[in-house]
Design a protein around this motif. Structure first.
Motif, PDB file in Angstrom:
ATOM      1  N   GLY A 144      57.981  34.284  40.035  1.00 58.54           N
ATOM      2  CA  GLY A 144      58.515  35.621  39.200  1.00 58.54           C
ATOM      3  C   GLY A 144      57.624  36.165  38.379  1.00 58.54           C
ATOM      4  N   VAL A 145      56.533  35.127  37.449  1.00 55.98           N
ATOM      5  CA  VAL A 145      55.764  35.900  36.833  1.00 55.98           C
ATOM      6  C   VAL A 145      55.031  37.488  37.289  1.00 55.98           C
ATOM      7  CG1 VAL A 145      53.778  35.839  35.240  1.00 55.98           C
ATOM      8  CG2 VAL A 145      55.528  33.764  35.645  1.00 55.98           C
ATOM      9  N   ARG A 146      54.706  38.055  36.928  1.00 55.00           N
ATOM     10  CA  ARG A 146      53.899  39.787  37.527  1.00 55.00           C
ATOM     11  C   ARG A 146      53.099  39.618  35.994  1.00 55.00           C
ATOM     12  NH1 ARG A 146      55.508  37.970  40.802  1.00 55.00           N
ATOM     13  NH2 ARG A 146      57.227  38.697  42.040  1.00 55.00           N
ATOM     14  N   LYS A 147      52.342  40.872  36.339  1.00 57.37           N
ATOM     15  CA  LYS A 147      51.670  41.683  35.347  1.00 57.37           C
ATOM     16  C   LYS A 147      52.370  41.650  33.963  1.00 57.37           C
ATOM     17  CE  LYS A 147      48.519  45.339  35.319  1.00 57.37           C
ATOM     18  NZ  LYS A 147      48.277  46.981  35.384  1.00 57.37           N
ATOM     19  N   GLY A 148      51.168  41.295  33.169  1.00 53.06           N
ATOM     20  CA  GLY A 148      51.874  41.827  31.218  1.00 53.06           C
ATOM     21  C   GLY A 148      53.061  40.772  31.245  1.00 53.06           C
ATOM     22  N   ASP A 149      53.199  40.281  32.214  1.00 51.63           N
ATOM     23  CA  ASP A 149      54.560  38.809  31.188  1.00 51.63           C
ATOM     24  C   ASP A 149      53.997  38.026  30.771  1.00 51.63           C
ATOM     25  OD1 ASP A 149      57.059  40.256  33.013  1.00 51.63           O
ATOM     26  OD2 ASP A 149      56.645  38.783  34.051  1.00 51.63           O
ATOM     27  N   ARG A 150      54.498  37.074  29.659  1.00 55.70           N
ATOM     28  CA  ARG A 150      53.797  35.936  29.024  1.00 55.70           C
ATOM     29  C   ARG A 150      53.923  34.461  29.664  1.00 55.70           C
ATOM     30  NH1 ARG A 150      55.526  40.854  27.933  1.00 55.70           N
ATOM     31  NH2 ARG A 150      56.108  40.005  26.752  1.00 55.70           N
ATOM     32  N   VAL A 151      53.073  33.987  29.610  1.00 59.11           N
ATOM     33  CA  VAL A 151      54.156  32.545  29.568  1.00 59.11           C
ATOM     34  C   VAL A 151      52.593  31.578  28.768  1.00 59.11           C
ATOM     35  CG1 VAL A 151      52.675  30.855  31.619  1.00 59.11           C
ATOM     36  CG2 VAL A 151      53.305  32.895  31.992  1.00 59.11           C
ATOM     37  N   ALA A 152      54.267  30.467  28.257  1.00 59.59           N
ATOM     38  CA  ALA A 152      53.132  29.624  27.436  1.00 59.59           C
ATOM     39  C   ALA A 152      53.560  28.660  27.884  1.00 59.59           C
ATOM     40  CB  ALA A 152      54.855  28.825  26.528  1.00 59.59           C
ATOM     41  N   VAL A 153      52.086  27.523  27.365  1.00 61.11           N
ATOM     42  CA  VAL A 153      51.202  26.974  27.807  1.00 61.11           C
ATOM     43  C   VAL A 153      50.820  25.341  26.525  1.00 61.11           C
ATOM     44  CG1 VAL A 153      48.747  26.077  28.941  1.00 61.11           C
ATOM     45  CG2 VAL A 153      49.569  28.314  29.684  1.00 61.11           C
ATOM     46  N   TYR A 154      51.484  24.344  27.349  1.00 56.78           N
ATOM     47  CA  TYR A 154      51.429  23.244  25.714  1.00 56.78           C
ATOM     48  C   TYR A 154      51.385  21.961  26.309  1.00 56.78           C
ATOM     49  CZ  TYR A 154      54.315  19.879  22.591  1.00 56.78           C
ATOM     50  OH  TYR A 154      54.425  19.542  21.393  1.00 56.78           O
ATOM     51  N   CYS A 168      46.735  32.230  35.005  1.00 54.30           N
ATOM     52  CA  CYS A 168      47.559  33.302  34.735  1.00 54.30           C
ATOM     53  C   CYS A 168      46.598  35.097  34.443  1.00 54.30           C
ATOM     54  CB  CYS A 168      47.651  32.792  32.888  1.00 54.30           C
ATOM     55  SG  CYS A 168      49.315  32.753  32.588  1.00 54.30           S
ATOM     56  N   ALA A 169      45.200  34.702  33.898  1.00 49.73           N
ATOM     57  CA  ALA A 169      44.566  35.475  34.415  1.00 49.73           C
ATOM     58  C   ALA A 169      44.394  36.228  35.352  1.00 49.73           C
ATOM     59  CB  ALA A 169      43.431  35.816  33.552  1.00 49.73           C
ATOM     60  N   ARG A 170      44.432  35.465  36.101  1.00 47.17           N
ATOM     61  CA  ARG A 170      44.327  36.693  37.964  1.00 47.17           C
ATOM     62  C   ARG A 170      45.621  36.893  37.921  1.00 47.17           C
ATOM     63  NH1 ARG A 170      40.336  33.422  41.209  1.00 47.17           N
ATOM     64  NH2 ARG A 170      41.271  34.466  43.136  1.00 47.17           N
ATOM     65  N   ILE A 171      46.250  36.526  37.534  1.00 48.21           N
ATOM     66  CA  ILE A 171      47.735  37.719  37.455  1.00 48.21           C
ATOM     67  C   ILE A 171      48.129  38.829  36.774  1.00 48.21           C
ATOM     68  CG2 ILE A 171      48.277  36.152  39.415  1.00 48.21           C
ATOM     69  CD1 ILE A 171      50.929  35.253  37.032  1.00 48.21           C
ATOM     70  N   GLY A 172      47.532  38.869  36.092  1.00 48.62           N
ATOM     71  CA  GLY A 172      47.212  39.569  34.655  1.00 48.62           C
ATOM     72  C   GLY A 172      48.483  39.160  33.736  1.00 48.62           C
ATOM     73  N   ALA A 173      48.896  38.531  33.547  1.00 41.11           N
ATOM     74  CA  ALA A 173      49.781  37.695  32.439  1.00 41.11           C
ATOM     75  C   ALA A 173      48.848  37.368  31.486  1.00 41.11           C
ATOM     76  CB  ALA A 173      50.615  37.049  33.121  1.00 41.11           C
ATOM     77  N   ALA A 174      49.589  36.936  30.362  1.00 44.83           N
ATOM     78  CA  ALA A 174      49.131  36.039  29.295  1.00 44.83           C
ATOM     79  C   ALA A 174      49.417  35.211  29.235  1.00 44.83           C
ATOM     80  CB  ALA A 174      49.182  37.685  28.714  1.00 44.83           C
ATOM     81  N   HIS A 175      48.277  34.598  28.389  1.00 43.15           N
ATOM     82  CA  HIS A 175      48.702  33.434  28.401  1.00 43.15           C
ATOM     83  C   HIS A 175      49.078  33.033  26.533  1.00 43.15           C
ATOM     84  CE1 HIS A 175      44.820  32.467  27.349  1.00 43.15           C
ATOM     85  NE2 HIS A 175      44.839  32.399  28.764  1.00 43.15           N
ATOM     86  N   SER A 176      50.158  31.928  26.164  1.00 44.83           N
ATOM     87  CA  SER A 176      50.257  31.771  25.021  1.00 44.83           C
ATOM     88  C   SER A 176      49.693  30.364  24.798  1.00 44.83           C
ATOM     89  CB  SER A 176      51.714  32.326  24.460  1.00 44.83           C
ATOM     90  OG  SER A 176      52.000  31.936  23.324  1.00 44.83           O
TER      91      SER A 176
END
Ligand code: 6R9
Length: 662
Positions: A144-154, A168-176
């Protein structure tokens, strides 16, 4: 309070003008190796070209990338300091870092030589990376991640960290990306600030010879919110994990059922690419926002120019953690956009032995090495005989980042690692700048130990005094950036006002970097540390960096951290914490010897009032000394926030050295 090195010190002090200009007296010079210069990617002409037409220069660099829609506009600065670069262009960042190299026939080239701490290794070609990133992009879409969403990476330092960022970059989501060493509180604060929907983590990672758990901290943090829908868990160590059904999913299961095909969509150049939090000294961490086209342009260009990367033959290794901006720009984005072959190492430099880094350089034939002064000083402390056991002859350019590099550490790096042959590129930049800003070019610049020297082509940086006037050569003050640059931060996530206040209000129309700096007689720039760390002793500004460099230049000192502690007579007094080299022992005589050594290098006013030998210094994961905590100790205060320390037990040890601050 600019650092006026031309001022006399007065008040009966016997310090001469030059005595506080220690670094400026550094006279060693190293010309670029002729062979490298003759075949260098970038020559002196680039400075001329960029000077004549700065925006034209960056428009040309943007053409290193593959755009679905080529930008026609370079910079929109109609609403400063909110910049838009290449705004009408469209591209996919992951396509640029992966697919296009496969399409160009380089699918069999190794993108990542992964070296696990326990000794497992894995080579991933660009073709394989394309499949993995595509599967991960499909998996995130399924969740369900879409363009503009944020995903945290740990995550630990494993290839999945790079794959997750690119997916993330590929689908336009921003990573943190959150450092693998941070606590549940730090993760929770970052999830909340960015409102992340999905968290990608692992069961654990290997550190110092043992599996170290990561998922418990994520479970603790995620449990505090309803907003996190899924936790994707990479299996790295195989250790037991708690499992929340419905929320938690194994990475290998979700990605394993996806097709390896994924069509990358082109996004606007200003599509958010990532948020990365910088701790700052006080207050809530700042979510630095970077976007796509300008960021990737400068990350790729600087990596090409400053490392002189030849993707067909070089083997590049950046030892940074992926959770630091250096890992973002110089592991993931710059090198992969350039089609580089790189080494990625999971663990610590002393596991299983203190020669691990040099063993890796030898094993993969590393040609370009990028590391931090803190690591170099640690290697100095361990001794010259360790690197001497390995064949380091493949190396051709050495980089440094994260702090000012002390001239002695620079010389040690050049001699013991670079065989007196490799140019050293000392690269100044910040999370906020996104990519390198001030650095020598290895085929052009005659280097000086301890100085980042010159703004890169297309970058405008200078040193100003309190009133924003540019200081003359030989003067000192604050480092500022005077023109926008492609990889500049776009704002602080969710807080435009803080962005304006922090960076753009100190000096009109200039970016305030928060670093002190000097210009030498050639106009070259020497960085002097954070302005917050400057000491004011009897009315005179003294840089922590200079006193530390003076201490490190003593043969018995491996590392030093200097702070100004409140003092009734002098306003602030200099307190130095030092780590001694191998056999040196701590006694009264040594303390006096060190005080005199600093006195003769810098002048009596710079002599530390107290010198405390310690076993370790408090550092962040990027190796920066947390002077704020040492100040707390020196001033007998309760310790401030220690959540971003690598090892908080270090502070307990240091406190036992100081029964009372007199
Ligand atoms: C890339 C990075 C930024 C701060 C910066 C400065 C210090 C970094 C340096 C350097 C002197 C260098 N810094 N590189 N100081 N010479 N070559 O480190 O980003 O973690 O945001 O830190 O690091 O003080 O302002 P970040």
């Amino acid at each position: 309070m600019a650092w006026d090195t031309t001022d006399t010190l007065g008040k009966g002090d016997v310090v001469s003008n030059e005595s506080l200009a220690n670094l400026l007296r550094e006279e060693r010079r190293f010309a670029p190796p002729a062979e490298l210069a003759a075949a260098a990617n970038v020559t002196a002409e680039a400075y001329e070209q960029a000077k004549a037409d700065r925006l034209g220069f960056w428009a040309e660099q943007a053409r290193r990338l593959t755009w679905e829609t080529e930008p026609t506009e370079t910079l929109d600065w109609s609403n400063p300091p909110f910049a838009k670069w290449f705004a009408d262009g469209k591209l996919n960042v992951a396509y640029n870092c992966v697919d296009r190299h496969v399409e160009a026939g380089n699918g069999d080239r190794v993108a990542i030589h992964f070296e696990g701490e326990p000794g497992d290794s894995r080579a991933i070609t660009y073709a394989e990376l394309k499949d993995e990133v595509s599967r991960a992009a499909n998996a995130l879409t399924e969740l369900g991640v879409r363009k503009g969403d944020r995903v945290a990476v740990y995550l630990p330092m494993i290839p999945e960290a790079v794959v997750a960022m690119l997916a993330c970059a590929r689908i336009g989501a921003a990573h943190s990306v959150v450092f693998g060493g941070f606590s549940a509180d730090a993760i929770a604060a970052r999830i909340a600030d960015a409102d992340a929907k999905v968290v990608i983590t692992s069961d654990g990672g290997y550190r110092r010879g043992k599996p170290s758990a990561l998922k418990p901290a994520v479970d603790d943090a995620v449990g505090r919110f309803d907003s996190v829908e899924h936790v994707l868990v990479v299996r790295r160590t195989g250790q037991d994990v708690a499992w929340t059904e419905g929320r938690d999913q194994w990475w290998h299961e979700v990605t394993g059922r996806q097709p390896a095909e994924h069509t990358p969509e082109a996004f606007d150049a200003e599509q958010p690419l990532f948020i990365l939090y910088t701790s700052g000294t006080t207050g809530k961490p700042k979510g630095i926002l970077h976007t796509s086209g300008g960021y990737l342009t400068q990350a790729a260009y600087t990596h090409h120019a400053v490392f002189d990367l030849k993707p067909e033959t070089d083997v590049y290794w950046c030892t940074a953690d992926i959770g630091w901006v250096t890992g973002h720009s110089y592991i993931t984005y710059g090198p992969l956009a350039n089609g580089a072959t790189q080494v990625m190492y999971e663990g610590t430099p002393d596991t299983p032995h203190q020669g691990r880094f040099w063993e890796i350089v030898q094993k993969y034939g590393v040609t370009l090495l990028y590391t931090a002064p803190t690591a170099i000083r640690t290697f100095m402390k361990w001794g010259d005989d360790i690197p001497a056991k390995y064949d380091l002859s493949s190396l051709r350019v050495l980089g440094s980042v994260g702090e000012p590099i002390n001239p002695e550490a620079w010389m040690w790096y050049r001699k013991n690692i670079g065989g007196d042959r490799c140019p050293i590129v000392d690269t100044w930049w910040q999370t906020e700048t996104g990519a390198m800003m001030i650095a020598p070019l290895p085929g052009v610049t005659e280097t000086k130990p301890g100085s980042a020297q010159v703004p890169l082509p297309g970058i405008a940086a200078t040193v100003v005094d309190d009133e924003a006037n540019e200081v003359p050569d030989g003067g000192g003050g604050y480092l500022v950036l005077t023109e926008p640059w492609p990889s500049m931060l776009r704002t602080i996530w969710g807080d435009d006002q803080r962005f304006l206040d922090t960076y753009w209000s100190r000096f009109p129309e200039k970016y305030f970097a928060g670093d002190g700096a000097k210009k030498d007689d050639d106009g070259d720039i020497w960085l002097l540390g954070r302005v917050d760390d400057v000491m004011l002793v009897s009315g005179h500004n003294i840089s922590t960096t200079e006193v530390e460099s003076a201490l490190v230049s003593h043969p018995k000192v491996a590392e030093a951290a200097v702070v100004g502690a409140a003092d009734e007579t002098t306003g602030q007094a200099i307190v130095a914490f030092v780590i001694l080299r191998g056999t040196a022992s701590e006694d009264e005589g040594l303390v006096a010897e060190l005080r005199n050594h600093v006195g003769s290098a810098l002048g009596p006013i710079a002599k530390p009032k107290r010198i405390l030998p310690v076993a370790e210094l408090p550092k962040t994961r990027s190796g920066k000394i947390m002077r704020r905590l040492l100040r707390d100790v020196a001033e007998n205060r309760e310790l401030g926030d220690v959540t971003t320390l690598t090892d908080s037990s270090v502070m307990d040890l240091i406190q036992t050295k100081l029964p009372s601050a007199s």
